[in-house]
Scaffold this motif. Structure first.
Motif, mmCIF file in Angstrom:
data_model
loop_
_atom_site.group_PDB
_atom_site.id
_atom_site.type_symbol
_atom_site.label_atom_id
_atom_site.label_comp_id
_atom_site.label_asym_id
_atom_site.label_seq_id
_atom_site.Cartn_x
_atom_site.Cartn_y
_atom_site.Cartn_z
ATOM 1 N N VAL A 279 -59.359 57.037 -12.402
ATOM 2 C CA VAL A 279 -58.082 56.727 -11.751
ATOM 3 C C VAL A 279 -57.534 57.959 -11.044
ATOM 4 C CG1 VAL A 279 -55.671 56.127 -12.189
ATOM 5 C CG2 VAL A 279 -57.471 54.823 -13.275
ATOM 6 N N LEU B 199 -59.790 58.985 -7.949
ATOM 7 C CA LEU B 199 -59.544 58.087 -6.830
ATOM 8 C C LEU B 199 -58.190 58.379 -6.190
ATOM 9 C CD1 LEU B 199 -60.789 54.661 -8.231
ATOM 10 C CD2 LEU B 199 -61.698 55.910 -6.283
ATOM 11 N N SER B 200 -57.186 58.496 -7.039
ATOM 12 C CA SER B 200 -55.846 58.696 -6.525
ATOM 13 C C SER B 200 -55.726 60.032 -5.806
ATOM 14 C CB SER B 200 -54.844 58.619 -7.673
ATOM 15 O OG SER B 200 -53.555 58.792 -7.187
ATOM 16 N N ILE C 251 -58.034 61.701 -4.261
ATOM 17 C CA ILE C 251 -58.698 61.627 -2.961
ATOM 18 C C ILE C 251 -57.839 60.855 -1.977
ATOM 19 C CG2 ILE C 251 -60.702 60.734 -1.724
ATOM 20 C CD1 ILE C 251 -62.338 61.266 -4.181
ATOM 21 N N TYR C 252 -57.291 59.745 -2.435
ATOM 22 C CA TYR C 252 -56.451 58.938 -1.562
ATOM 23 C C TYR C 252 -55.269 59.743 -1.048
ATOM 24 C CZ TYR C 252 -53.688 55.029 0.135
ATOM 25 O OH TYR C 252 -52.968 54.187 0.919
ATOM 26 N N LEU C 253 -54.592 60.433 -1.991
ATOM 27 C CA LEU C 253 -53.380 61.152 -1.619
ATOM 28 C C LEU C 253 -53.656 62.305 -0.681
ATOM 29 C CD1 LEU C 253 -51.562 61.200 -5.046
ATOM 30 C CD2 LEU C 253 -50.719 60.157 -2.974
ATOM 31 N N TYR D 134 -56.278 60.223 2.688
ATOM 32 C CA TYR D 134 -55.967 59.020 3.436
ATOM 33 C C TYR D 134 -54.482 58.767 3.604
ATOM 34 C CZ TYR D 134 -60.805 57.472 3.011
ATOM 35 O OH TYR D 134 -62.153 57.361 3.101
ATOM 36 N N LEU E 101 -46.172 59.953 1.262
ATOM 37 C CA LEU E 101 -46.584 59.438 -0.040
ATOM 38 C C LEU E 101 -46.908 60.586 -0.970
ATOM 39 C CD1 LEU E 101 -47.041 56.900 -1.647
ATOM 40 C CD2 LEU E 101 -49.434 56.952 -0.954
ATOM 41 N N MET F 120 -45.224 61.425 -4.502
ATOM 42 C CA MET F 120 -45.968 61.473 -5.745
ATOM 43 C C MET F 120 -45.616 62.703 -6.576
ATOM 44 S SD MET F 120 -47.684 59.112 -6.716
ATOM 45 C CE MET F 120 -49.147 59.231 -7.717
ATOM 46 N N LEU G 246 -54.180 64.726 -12.502
ATOM 47 C CA LEU G 246 -53.918 64.456 -11.098
ATOM 48 C C LEU G 246 -53.390 65.689 -10.382
ATOM 49 C CD1 LEU G 246 -53.969 62.293 -8.977
ATOM 50 C CD2 LEU G 246 -51.694 61.590 -9.650
ATOM 51 N N TYR H 49 -65.324 59.679 7.775
ATOM 52 C CA TYR H 49 -64.389 60.205 6.771
ATOM 53 C C TYR H 49 -64.946 60.016 5.374
ATOM 54 C CZ TYR H 49 -59.699 62.012 7.282
ATOM 55 O OH TYR H 49 -58.632 62.845 7.399
ATOM 56 N N TRP H 50 -65.400 58.840 5.129
ATOM 57 C CA TRP H 50 -65.879 58.486 3.813
ATOM 58 C C TRP H 50 -67.098 59.315 3.437
ATOM 59 C CZ3 TRP H 50 -65.806 57.493 -0.830
ATOM 60 C CH2 TRP H 50 -66.782 56.788 -1.519
ATOM 61 N N GLU H 51 -68.017 59.463 4.407
ATOM 62 C CA GLU H 51 -69.194 60.265 4.118
ATOM 63 C C GLU H 51 -68.810 61.701 3.840
ATOM 64 O OE1 GLU H 51 -71.486 59.490 7.588
ATOM 65 O OE2 GLU H 51 -72.954 58.311 6.484
ATOM 66 N N ILE I 77 -66.087 62.751 2.550
ATOM 67 C CA ILE I 77 -65.555 62.848 1.189
ATOM 68 C C ILE I 77 -66.686 62.831 0.195
ATOM 69 C CG2 ILE I 77 -64.210 61.658 -0.561
ATOM 70 C CD1 ILE I 77 -62.407 60.662 1.630
ATOM 71 N N LYS I 78 -67.534 61.847 0.342
ATOM 72 C CA LYS I 78 -68.555 61.655 -0.674
ATOM 73 C C LYS I 78 -69.482 62.864 -0.768
ATOM 74 C CE LYS I 78 -71.563 58.069 -0.719
ATOM 75 N NZ LYS I 78 -72.068 56.678 -0.743
#
Lengths: 333, 283, 294
Positions: free
Chosen positions: C85, C88-89, C91-93, C96, C101, C105, C164, C189-191, C193-194
């Motif tokens: 959790v 994921l969060s 990375i999102y924050l 993306y 946001l 947070m 976090l 973007y996704w690549e 990150i990964k």
């Protein structure tokens, strides 16, 4: 070049530190002085502090005694906290409190550390279940014997409510016990032929906690001190909590003379008369490391054994017999 | 190509979901606490001590815990401050050149920050017995001070590190000694950070139960001297929550609400103050 | 001039003394715990203490295995929930989400981190325990609700703000050039990150997890209120456990009456102290190592 300017924070800091040091050292002196301070002559107005900790069983009674004692001696401050009989003993032996409240038999290891004890009242530990237990009516009619309790709590061979009643398996028994070192568990275990650590079950902190956990779980069973089962105010059990009658003569049903659980007065009378077995009925003690030296503490103890006893019944406990009282008063000399 | 896109989209929604889940959990937590606690709160609850014993009595409130907690947390924060501020200043002024030692010290402090409060509680209990103290306000203050000193120092240290070197050098150039720089220059510059550190430490100190469980005792009264046991809000919750007597449970919920509200105020104040004072800081 | 110098010396001396005092604290704690544990270490060998499964202090048996395992299990459960959790969060924050946001947070994390353990415990008893009972009912098991799973969930929620926060810091510390370089050679973007971000931040991420785990290991009050406190080696999520901190908190009261009990409990505290210091130490080293490449 004004160095000692008052606005300089350093000066402020230093002076506050000095003030703090002086304040601290003056306060730690109070520890000795206020219990030694007593009015000369009569016990008209006592002054001092008494700290107690320990058994949940004794907590309500001690609070009541403290209230009444303070009416006579308003300058005495009595600090009471609970934590279980084990804590009471530990605190008393380490000198962190004046008196420990204790609700089981004193162990040899404790006697070796010169523990001094005095009996102050009497109560009992009763097996408790939720009022929503599916087989409660049968349980009340049949009762449960000492052997069966042992099979449940210690050996864990009896695991089902149906089996307990001698019929088909119905629902699992959820055992609850105390997670803090306490007299209730020690006394209950003693009745079943063991010690606290032999008892199985989910560990809950404190007598009130255990009662609450059992209330919430229809399949739960635990054990509590009478004072947390019955309300002194209503003379009835607290709503949601029920008691399993002990089948003392093991004849498979509850005879009229074994049936005294309906009201607090009936229960206490049964304990006093010895119709409820002892253990799990037991005397409750105050313990200390050696005979207490503080005059305030001794006065309090003397008062408990004389003028304090009448408050015992209305508070939901069993008064001590006269012989026991005079024995205890001897200890105070 | 398509697969990558789908992968990314799934991932992105999961990640967003995780984030919103966290926010939702916080809101849920606060709502539950407020719901149960506000019901129990009234003026009497906040201004009276428990009557008839805190485990048992049906009347009275939690004033003993509120005042006790404040005494304890304020005392501990103060002690930690007078120990911590000099240390943080020392690290950033006198030891500025000794990178090696600085790193070791910071490392040690970070590790100390992570020591669980129960260990501090056990240590505090041992210390208490050693010093001949009883379970009291003083013992509680000492233990909580030990607990929050690393927080105090590290927070202030972080702030002090951001002060531009130029300031230090110009002060030296004007002939000031190291302590003068510390007091007259750095503290003023770091004021928002210092206040934040104080608030953070206070918040940690007032909420911790494990450190005071063995050391502060508990009582129905408000302590009038350092040698008396004191009630604290975290223990008020812990002891009274699982009681079968509803009035006792109410006190636990009320304590939970009061404590949560205090923490909320402290956290938000820390944020706002540091943002506001940043105006006065030389960048 | 002299006066100022003297004052400077005094103040500096006071500061140094403070530093010395602070540095002594961990030493004092460690030494104190070791000294208090010696009595039991003299009688029972270390493998017996750590590996023994029977805990009966009255008969002198002090096997810590049930407590160590309970601690490990409940921490593991909390990590399995909180770890993904948080990652994921984070990375999102950082990648993306809008900046608004992220700044929203921050206070959320602060507040969650500041809420005292005991309040989490209250929440756990009111919300999580009934929830777990309901979960068990789905599998037709009737339990009390006070079990490893409840403990794990409560711990997970408590660890989230901590992990976090560090994860966000770690990811933000990764040099932006890496990201730009990856995007400029055509990765999405996704690549990016990964394959790039996570690789670069790997040690920091591991460190964040390490710190979160060590915090969870030490957590006492909240877990104690929901985990059941039964001395056993739990065989399933729905069984009660007895983590090491709970052992110390629950039983310090009995410390004096039973010989060696206080020494055993202090030994338990020592185990906790050592494990957490080790974990913390390694995690911090990893973070520092990562920061060196900034």
């Amino acid at each position: 070049m004004r160095v000692f300017h008052l606005s300089q924070p350093f000066i402020v800091k230093m002076s506050t530190i000095l003030v703090l040091i002086i304040y601290l050292s003056s306060l730690s002196g109070c520890k000795r002085t206020d219990s030694v301070k007593k009015s000369a002559g009569t016990d008209a107005k006592l002054h001092g502090t008494i700290t107690l900790s320990g058994a949940f069983a004794l907590y309500p009674m001690t609070v009541k005694w403290a209230e009444e004692f303070r009416k006579l001696h308003p300058d005495v401050r009595i600090d009471i906290s609970a934590g279980g009989a084990g804590k009471g003993m530990a605190d008393a032996l380490s000198g962190t409190v004046d008196l420990g409240m204790f609700s089981r038999e004193i162990m040899p290891a404790e006697k070796e550390r010169d523990v001094w004890w005095i009996a102050v009242t009497k109560d009992a530990v009763l097996p408790t279940i939720s009022a929503r237990n599916p087989v409660i009516n049968e349980l009340k009619k049949q009762g449960v014997t000492q052997v069966q309790f042992r099979a449940m709590f210690i050996d864990e061979t009896l695991r089902d409510w149906g089996e307990l009643l001698g019929s088909v398996p119905k629902a699992p028994i959820h055992l609850y016990t105390r997670s803090d070192a306490c007299g209730a568990a020690g006394t209950w275990a003693q009745y079943l032929g063991g010690v606290q650590e032999d008892l199985h079950g989910i560990g809950v902190y404190g007598d009130p906690g255990l009662a609450e956990a059992v209330k919430k779980d229809p399949l739960g069973i635990g054990y509590n001190n009478t004072i947390y089962i019955y309300s002194a105010g209503t003379n009835q059990k607290y709503p949601g909590l029920e008691v399993i009658p002990i089948d003392i003569n093991a004849n498979g049903r509850i005879d009229p003379e074994e049936d005294f659980y309906d009201s607090m007065t009936a229960m206490m009378a049964a304990i006093a008369a010895g119709r409820y077995p002892s253990p799990p009925a037991r005397e409750l003690y105050f313990v200390a490391r050696g005979k207490p030296e503080s005059p305030v503490v001794c006065e309090f103890l003397k008062w408990i054994l004389s003028e304090g006893q009448p408050y015992v019944s209305s508070a939901g406990y069993v008064p001590l017999s006269r012989e026991v009282i005079s024995e205890q008063l001897e200890k105070l000399r | 190509m398509r697969r990558k896109n789908i992968e990314e989209r799934i991932f992105k929604s999961l990640a967003a979901a995780a984030t919103y889940l966290i926010i939702a959990v916080l809101l849920f937590l606060i709502v539950v606490i407020l719901k149960n606690g506000l019901r129990a709160l009234d003026w009497g609850m906040l201004t009276k001590v428990p009557q008839g014993g805190f485990y048992f009595g049906e009347e009275g409130g939690i004033l003993n815990a509120i005042v006790g907690s404040f005494y304890l947390a304020l005392g501990a924060t103060f002690l930690a401050f007078i120990i911590g501020l000099p240390v943080a200043l020392y690290m950033n002024i006198h030891l500025l050149r000794q990178r090696f030692w600085l790193n070791r010290i910071r490392f040690l402090l970070d590790v100390l920050w992570g020591v669980p409060s129960i260990v501090y509680g056990a240590f505090g209990f041992t210390l208490m017995l050693l010093l001949g103290l009883r379970a009291s306000l003083l013992a509680g203050i000492l233990t909580v001070t030990l607990l929050i000193v690393p927080i105090m120092i590290r927070s202030m240290d972080e702030v002090l590190q951001t002060i531009p070197r130029g300031l230090l050098e110009s002060a030296y150039a004007l002939g000031s000694t190291r302590s003068e720089v510390a007091i007259k220059v750095y503290i003023r510059q770091a004021l928002p950070g210092v206040i934040t550190a104080l608030l953070l430490s206070f918040g940690r100190g007032i909420g911790d139960a494990a450190a005071v469980l063995f050391t502060a005792g508990y009582t129905d009264y408000i302590p009038t001297s350092l040698n008396q046991p004191t009630a604290t809000l975290p223990l008020a919750i812990f002891f009274q929550l699982s009681s079968p007597i509803p009035a006792v449970r109410e006190r636990a919920y009320a304590s939970a609400v009061v404590l949560t509200v205090i923490i909320l105020i402290v956290s938000l104040a820390a944020r706002l103050l540091s943002a506001k004072y940043r105006e006065h800081v030389i960048k | 001039m002299h006066r100022r110098k003297i004052i400077d010396r005094l103040i500096s001396g006071w500061m140094a003394a403070g530093l010395f005092f602070v540095l002594m604290i961990p030493l004092a704690i460690g030494l104190g715990l070791v000294l208090k544990s010696l009595p039991i270490l003299k009688i029972l060998a270390l493998p017996e203490l750590l590996g023994g499964s029977i805990w009966k202090p009255l008969s002198g048996q002090f096997g810590f295995k049930p407590f160590i395992l309970s601690s490990v299990y409940v921490t593991l459960i909390s990590f399995l929930i909180a770890g993904p959790v948080c990652l994921l969060s984070a990375i999102y924050l950082t990648q993306y989400a809008s900046r608004r946001l992220l700044s929203l947070m921050q206070p959320v994390i602060d507040i969650l981190a500041g809420i005292p353990s005991v309040v989490y415990g209250v929440w756990g008893v009111l919300v999580i325990v009934p929830f777990v009972i309901r979960l068990a009912e789905l599998r037709e098991v009737a339990i009390s609700g006070y079990c490893l799973l409840s403990g794990g969930i409560v711990l997970a929620v408590m660890s989230i703000p901590f992990i976090l926060n560090i994860l966000i810091e770690v990811i933000q510390a990764i040099p932006i050039e890496l990201k730009e370089a990856s995007l400029s050679v055509g990765a999405s973007y996704w690549e990016t990150i990964k394959w790039v971000l996570l690789r670069a931040g790997f040690s920091g991420i591991m460190a964040a997890f390490g710190l979160g785990i060590s915090k969870a290991l030490g957590e006492t009050i909240a877990v104690l209120m929901v985990v059941g406190n039964v001395v056993q080696i739990p065989q399933s999520l729905f069984e009660a456990g007895y983590p090491l901190p709970a052992l110390i908190a629950n039983n310090y009261g009995e410390m004096m009456s039973i010989p060696l009990y206080d020494s055993a409990l202090m030994f338990g505290a020592l185990i906790l102290f050592v494990i957490i210091v080790l974990f913390n130490g390694l995690a911090r080293l990893a973070i520092n190592h990562g920061e060196r490449y900034r």
